[in-house]
Design an enzyme around this catalytic site. Structure first.
Site, PDB file in Angstrom:
ATOM      1  N   CYS A 101       0.794  -1.337  -0.138  1.00  0.00           N
ATOM      2  CA  CYS A 101       0.035  -0.022  -0.056  1.00  0.00           C
ATOM      3  C   CYS A 101       1.008   1.049   0.167  1.00  0.00           C
ATOM      4  O   CYS A 101       1.787   1.360   0.960  1.00  0.00           O
ATOM      5  CB  CYS A 101      -0.896   0.069   1.397  1.00  0.00           C
ATOM      6  SG  CYS A 101      -1.949   1.503   1.443  1.00  0.00           S
TER       7      CYS A 101
ATOM      8  N   CYS B 144      -3.977   4.830   6.825  1.00  0.00           N
ATOM      9  CA  CYS B 144      -2.747   5.824   6.180  1.00  0.00           C
ATOM     10  C   CYS B 144      -2.539   7.050   7.197  1.00  0.00           C
ATOM     11  O   CYS B 144      -3.646   7.408   8.014  1.00  0.00           O
ATOM     12  CB  CYS B 144      -3.212   5.906   4.819  1.00  0.00           C
ATOM     13  SG  CYS B 144      -4.973   7.307   4.835  1.00  0.00           S
TER      14      CYS B 144
ATOM     15  N   CYS C 176     -10.160  10.407   8.177  1.00  0.00           N
ATOM     16  CA  CYS C 176      -8.976  10.040   7.757  1.00  0.00           C
ATOM     17  C   CYS C 176      -7.723  10.858   8.303  1.00  0.00           C
ATOM     18  O   CYS C 176      -7.662  12.024   8.318  1.00  0.00           O
ATOM     19  CB  CYS C 176      -8.784  10.092   6.216  1.00  0.00           C
ATOM     20  SG  CYS C 176      -7.310   9.903   5.497  1.00  0.00           S
TER      21      CYS C 176
ATOM     22  N   CYS D 248     -11.094  14.318   4.181  1.00  0.00           N
ATOM     23  CA  CYS D 248     -12.059  13.315   4.934  1.00  0.00           C
ATOM     24  C   CYS D 248     -12.117  13.207   6.259  1.00  0.00           C
ATOM     25  O   CYS D 248     -10.772  13.232   6.773  1.00  0.00           O
ATOM     26  CB  CYS D 248     -11.786  12.274   4.109  1.00  0.00           C
ATOM     27  SG  CYS D 248     -11.890  11.966   2.383  1.00  0.00           S
TER      28      CYS D 248
HETATM   29  N1  SAH Z   1      -7.312   9.323  -1.429  1.00  0.00           N
HETATM   30  C1  SAH Z   1      -7.413   7.891  -2.059  1.00  0.00           C
HETATM   31  C2  SAH Z   1      -6.506   6.769  -1.370  1.00  0.00           C
HETATM   32  C3  SAH Z   1      -5.859   6.862  -0.068  1.00  0.00           C
HETATM   33  S1  SAH Z   1      -7.124   6.310   1.257  1.00  0.00           S
HETATM   34  C4  SAH Z   1      -9.010   7.660  -1.446  1.00  0.00           C
HETATM   35  O1  SAH Z   1      -9.538   8.470  -0.519  1.00  0.00           O
HETATM   36  O2  SAH Z   1      -9.575   6.918  -2.039  1.00  0.00           O
HETATM   37  C5  SAH Z   1      -7.666   4.708   0.989  1.00  0.00           C
HETATM   38  C6  SAH Z   1      -8.791   4.247   1.611  1.00  0.00           C
HETATM   39  O3  SAH Z   1      -8.837   4.333   2.981  1.00  0.00           O
HETATM   40  C7  SAH Z   1      -9.701   5.069   1.099  1.00  0.00           C
HETATM   41  O4  SAH Z   1     -10.970   4.286   0.696  1.00  0.00           O
HETATM   42  C8  SAH Z   1     -10.119   5.909   2.382  1.00  0.00           C
HETATM   43  O5  SAH Z   1     -11.578   6.405   2.503  1.00  0.00           O
HETATM   44  C9  SAH Z   1      -9.951   4.999   3.451  1.00  0.00           C
HETATM   45  N2  SAH Z   1      -9.636   5.360   4.605  1.00  0.00           N
HETATM   46  C10 SAH Z   1      -9.043   6.425   5.240  1.00  0.00           C
HETATM   47  N3  SAH Z   1      -9.274   6.529   6.638  1.00  0.00           N
HETATM   48  C11 SAH Z   1      -9.577   5.431   7.079  1.00  0.00           C
HETATM   49  C12 SAH Z   1     -10.034   4.878   8.253  1.00  0.00           C
HETATM   50  N4  SAH Z   1      -9.829   5.633   9.150  1.00  0.00           N
HETATM   51  N5  SAH Z   1     -10.864   3.782   8.347  1.00  0.00           N
HETATM   52  C13 SAH Z   1     -11.115   3.213   7.211  1.00  0.00           C
HETATM   53  N6  SAH Z   1     -10.865   3.583   6.047  1.00  0.00           N
HETATM   54  C14 SAH Z   1     -10.109   4.893   5.680  1.00  0.00           C
HETATM   55 FE1  SF4 Z   2      -9.671  11.581   1.910  1.00  0.00          FE
HETATM   56 FE2  SF4 Z   2      -7.752  10.458   3.370  1.00  0.00          FE
HETATM   57 FE3  SF4 Z   2      -8.065   9.565   0.755  1.00  0.00          FE
HETATM   58 FE4  SF4 Z   2      -7.142  11.981   1.134  1.00  0.00          FE
HETATM   59  S1  SF4 Z   2      -6.330  10.179   1.597  1.00  0.00           S
HETATM   60  S2  SF4 Z   2      -8.830  11.675  -0.089  1.00  0.00           S
HETATM   61  S3  SF4 Z   2      -8.239  12.679   3.242  1.00  0.00           S
HETATM   62  S4  SF4 Z   2      -9.247   9.438   2.420  1.00  0.00           S
END
Ligand code: SAH
Ligand code: SF4
Length: 363
Positions: free
Chosen positions: A110, A341, A124, A121
């Protein structure tokens, strides 16, 4: 060296660019191909290892170029030994995270595409830190090379890559696509294009642009909510591109590529795991070539939400089945090593607050 005098990261160059550079130094094209193989077939850790090159070329490379993506600041293994998370510090002091997950025969990596993320978001950890900068192609690819090198020592290799680390891949479109080219190059790393997944929060114009490229590399969209009200609350980007526009772009992608679209859904107790959301999602995806990945939320410091209970997850999945929508419940991997992440960097900065300022870290 680059215009500003910094050493060039060889992983930032295409084979053509490498060939041109070596030509400037007076070397024929086959020397560039040899270097390329050291980079992408042998994952050479330093120029001294490139034993079939003339000594003068090795010296020249060492003086002007690097093979590094940065320094490993932390490397953590989960208690079951199946997950290894690494925090890298880049030359300018930024941090990125990369996670290797072992599943039976698969070794899935990853990787990050940005330091921080602009999309905000709410759940996140990367979103909570804001946007720091885009990664270069070399910094994206370099994460893979680091793990490929480590795995090769044990006779293993990276079998799959997901762009689900820090950052929004389609916000860093050029470098993300260039790294796809690099990683799938048959004369180099040679990973199958289908073995890589790009995950996007839903940048509509970029999804359409990506669809037009008609690539084999699958796209996953982070949906997380099936009404605009709920999605805008969790994912601010939804205010810019609401669900209707997003779903139009997803259908365009499916039509254009013939590939199914994967939707990610982090299940948050009492928030987006309700029967109402499940029914709305069923309606949204009914009849579409799609699949839903259900992932119980990974709790983060800046967000109060909790993961859904297994019963709720099962109920949610049952509703989707009624609409003919297929789904998979993903197990959370490496929860004991902050493998969500952005979480490892947060913990590191908490323990070493000064590292954020560019001062040398106290390790
Ligand atoms: N920015 C991209 C890819 C990185 S995040 C995106 O948002 O898709 C990868 C995945 O992890 C995304 O689906 C995101 O919503 C999810 N994610 C981020 N924080 C999370 C959390 N705390 N718990 C579960 N999934 C999470
Ligand atoms: Fe949203 Fe996190 Fe994916 Fe950025 S990395 S788009 S803040 S989930």
């Amino acid at each position: 060296m680059s215009a500003n005098g910094a050493k060039i990261n060889l992983y930032d160059l295409t084979l053509d660019e490498l060939t041109a550079r070596l030509a400037e130094w007076g070397y024929p094209a086959f020397r560039a191909r040899q270097v390329w193989e050291w980079l992408y077939r042998h994952y050479a850790a330093d120029f001294g290892a490139m034993t079939n090159l003339p000594g003068a070329l090795r010296d020249h490379l060492a003086a002007e170029a690097t093979l590094s993506i940065g320094e490993v600041v932390l490397s953590q293994h989960s208690s079951d030994g199946q997950t290894n998370k690494v925090l890298f510090r880049l030359p300018d002091g930024q941090f990125i995270e990369t996670v290797l997950m072992g599943y039976e025969k698969r070794r899935t990596l990853c990787i990050s595409t940005q330091a921080g993320c602009a999309m905000g978001c709410v759940f996140c950890a990367t979103g909570q830190m804001g946007f720091l900068r885009h990664l270069t192609t070399g910094e994206i690819v370099g994460q893979v090379i680091h793990f490929a090198r480590e795995l090769a020592a044990g006779g293993q290799y990276v079998t799959n890559i997901v762009m689900m680390g820090m950052g929004e891949p389609l916000h860093n479109y050029e470098h993300t696509l260039a790294s796809l080219d690099r990683l799938t190059d048959p004369t180099g790393f040679n990973l199958g294009a289908r073995k890589i997944t790009i995950s996007t929060v839903g940048l509509v114009p970029a999804i359409r642009r990506y669809a037009d490229e008609e690539r084999q590399t699958p796209l996953a969209v982070s949906l997380h909510a099936a009404t605009d009200e709920e999605r805008s609350r969790l994912l601010p980007v939804n205010r810019r591109w609401p669900l209707r526009e997003l779903m139009d772009a997803c259908r365009y992608y499916v039509e254009k590529t013939g590939r199914r679209m994967t939707f990610e859904w982090a299940l948050i107790a009492g928030e987006n795991d309700t029967a109402e959301q499940a029914h709305k999602l069923g309606e949204l995806l009914r009849g579409m070539l799609g699949h839903v990945n259900l992932i119980p939320l990974n709790p983060t410091a800046g967000y109060g939400g909790k993961p859904s209970s297994p019963e709720r997850v099962a109920q949610f999945q049952e509703v989707l089945t009624q609409y003919g929508v297929t789904s998979t419940v993903r197990v959370r991997r490496g929860i004991d090593i902050q493998a969500g992440c952005g979480q490892l960097r947060d913990r590191h900065l908490l323990n070493n607050p000064r590292t954020n300022t560019g001062h040398p870290a106290p390790h």
